[in-house]
Write a protein that holds these residues in place. Sequence first.
Motif, PDB file in Angstrom:
ATOM      1  N   ASN A  63      -3.912 -13.290  -4.968  1.00  0.00           N
ATOM      2  CA  ASN A  63      -4.690 -12.256  -5.648  1.00  0.00           C
ATOM      3  C   ASN A  63      -3.905 -10.939  -5.627  1.00  0.00           C
ATOM      4  O   ASN A  63      -3.576 -10.431  -4.556  1.00  0.00           O
ATOM      5  N   PRO A  64      -3.567 -10.401  -6.803  1.00  0.00           N
ATOM      6  CA  PRO A  64      -2.783  -9.158  -6.838  1.00  0.00           C
ATOM      7  C   PRO A  64      -3.466  -8.003  -6.098  1.00  0.00           C
ATOM      8  O   PRO A  64      -2.789  -7.120  -5.563  1.00  0.00           O
ATOM      9  N   LEU A  65      -4.785  -8.042  -6.036  1.00  0.00           N
ATOM     10  CA  LEU A  65      -5.508  -6.966  -5.365  1.00  0.00           C
ATOM     11  C   LEU A  65      -5.169  -6.923  -3.866  1.00  0.00           C
ATOM     12  O   LEU A  65      -4.969  -5.852  -3.292  1.00  0.00           O
ATOM     13  N   SER A  66      -5.062  -8.105  -3.228  1.00  0.00           N
ATOM     14  CA  SER A  66      -4.688  -8.155  -1.806  1.00  0.00           C
ATOM     15  C   SER A  66      -3.311  -7.560  -1.601  1.00  0.00           C
ATOM     16  O   SER A  66      -3.075  -6.825  -0.636  1.00  0.00           O
ATOM     17  N   ARG A  67      -2.404  -7.884  -2.532  1.00  0.00           N
ATOM     18  CA  ARG A  67      -1.039  -7.376  -2.394  1.00  0.00           C
ATOM     19  C   ARG A  67      -1.006  -5.863  -2.588  1.00  0.00           C
ATOM     20  O   ARG A  67      -0.264  -5.159  -1.905  1.00  0.00           O
ATOM     21  N   LEU A  68      -1.854  -5.387  -3.494  1.00  0.00           N
ATOM     22  CA  LEU A  68      -1.926  -3.944  -3.722  1.00  0.00           C
ATOM     23  C   LEU A  68      -2.439  -3.230  -2.470  1.00  0.00           C
ATOM     24  O   LEU A  68      -1.906  -2.178  -2.074  1.00  0.00           O
ATOM     25  N   VAL A  69      -3.436  -3.818  -1.825  1.00  0.00           N
ATOM     26  CA  VAL A  69      -3.987  -3.219  -0.599  1.00  0.00           C
ATOM     27  C   VAL A  69      -2.894  -3.118   0.469  1.00  0.00           C
ATOM     28  O   VAL A  69      -2.704  -2.074   1.096  1.00  0.00           O
ATOM     29  N   ILE A  70      -2.136  -4.204   0.653  1.00  0.00           N
ATOM     30  CA  ILE A  70      -1.038  -4.195   1.629  1.00  0.00           C
ATOM     31  C   ILE A  70      -0.008  -3.130   1.267  1.00  0.00           C
ATOM     32  O   ILE A  70       0.456  -2.362   2.126  1.00  0.00           O
ATOM     33  N   LEU A  71       0.317  -3.032  -0.013  1.00  0.00           N
ATOM     34  CA  LEU A  71       1.306  -2.047  -0.450  1.00  0.00           C
ATOM     35  C   LEU A  71       0.825  -0.633  -0.136  1.00  0.00           C
ATOM     36  O   LEU A  71       1.596   0.202   0.365  1.00  0.00           O
ATOM     37  N   VAL A  72      -0.448  -0.363  -0.416  1.00  0.00           N
ATOM     38  CA  VAL A  72      -0.985   0.979  -0.161  1.00  0.00           C
ATOM     39  C   VAL A  72      -0.920   1.295   1.334  1.00  0.00           C
ATOM     40  O   VAL A  72      -0.476   2.378   1.733  1.00  0.00           O
ATOM     41  N   ILE A  73      -1.313   0.335   2.179  1.00  0.00           N
ATOM     42  CA  ILE A  73      -1.279   0.574   3.638  1.00  0.00           C
ATOM     43  C   ILE A  73       0.155   0.839   4.101  1.00  0.00           C
ATOM     44  O   ILE A  73       0.436   1.819   4.802  1.00  0.00           O
ATOM     45  N   VAL A  74       1.072  -0.013   3.674  1.00  0.00           N
ATOM     46  CA  VAL A  74       2.473   0.101   4.120  1.00  0.00           C
ATOM     47  C   VAL A  74       3.090   1.399   3.616  1.00  0.00           C
ATOM     48  O   VAL A  74       3.718   2.152   4.371  1.00  0.00           O
ATOM     49  N   SER A  75       2.857   1.705   2.341  1.00  0.00           N
ATOM     50  CA  SER A  75       3.516   2.851   1.735  1.00  0.00           C
ATOM     51  C   SER A  75       2.969   4.168   2.289  1.00  0.00           C
ATOM     52  O   SER A  75       3.737   5.055   2.673  1.00  0.00           O
ATOM     53  N   LEU A  76       1.656   4.283   2.360  1.00  0.00           N
ATOM     54  CA  LEU A  76       1.094   5.538   2.879  1.00  0.00           C
ATOM     55  C   LEU A  76       1.456   5.740   4.346  1.00  0.00           C
ATOM     56  O   LEU A  76       1.721   6.865   4.776  1.00  0.00           O
TER      57      LEU A  76
END
Lengths: 124, 253
Positions: A63-76
């Motif tokens: 699910n792209p949404l899960s990957r987006l959540v991980i990206l936001v956590i890692v990036s911020l």
Amino acid sequence: MPHQTSLKTVKRSNEPFWWALFSAGGVIAALCVPVLLFMTGLAIPLGWMDAPGYEAMYTLFENPLSRLVILVIVSLSAFHWAHRFRFTLYDGLHLKHLNAPVAFFCYGCAILFSAYAAYSLYSF
Amino acid sequence: MNHANTTTTIDLEVYRYRPELETEPTFDTFTVPLRSDWVILDALNYIKDEIDGTLSYRWSCQMGVCGSCGMMANGEPILTCASFLKNYAPGPIRVEPLANFPVARDLIISMDDFMEKLNRIKPWIIVEEEKPLEEGEYLQTPEQLDEYKQFSMCINCMLCYSACPIYGMEPSFIGPAALALAQRYNLDSRDHGNQQRLDILSTDDGIWQCTFVGECSEVCPENVDPAGAIQQYKVASTNDWWKSKLMPWGNKK
């Protein structure tokens, strides 16, 4: 009293841009990272929780949404580190004269790190 | 009163700087009675009255209201009228002028920089247009008072400037007390100067020098929370910045 406006003479700082990332990163790291660390670092290895199987994890991250959540956590979180490390170098090591290179290095690392995370998650 | 107390003594190592006599500051040690009801300011008054009349320092109310007797005691910024000698026993107590400020003489600092900064943040109620007298007072509810009351307790003692490591390194930083006072007026329901102050405080010398060390709030004798005020202000300034970038038409007046 006449309404005075000094908007034109005063240079507003662009610090809010970095500070917004820093503060968002602080909030998200404080909320999510302890939970993730507890689950992946303690609960699962010590057998308090059943490990989710490969299939379940695969389905989750399809699910792209899960990957987006991980990206936001890692990036911020990376930008949170960058801002804090920048001021550690400035004030702790008295490197204020290297203002531009220090900022470039710190935020540059966060940007590269975020880009790498984005690439990894995209090519998953 | 315990008589044994009056016979004990404590040493004060007092910072001396007399520009007409010496180019470098020195320390003089004075022995004073260690009375249980004496604060450091009492000891300084004793020195001035009984030992060395040339000692110079500021003081006035002796009850933590005027904010003029702030000094460093063993490296900590304190109000000397609120710091008991017995808490430093057996001593010695090193008494110095407030850190981060230029010294004019002995324990007296020059406060020009602070006064200039205080003025810069417009610490008064700004109204767009004065109401005519017959319309009466500018009323305020107790809840509206509570919004800013904490920040109005500042007595301008400048302990927070001495405690602030950022001000020590960056003298251009507007600093804790002035920023807390800006927030005192911003949060006042009668005030409309928010935008004017934001223009001053959102510069690099304003709130953005602060890295939230928090020492200012630790040393404040009136329990004002300058560090908290600055963080509130960072949020407001950040919202304003994003608004002005994303909706440049929104802020035009």
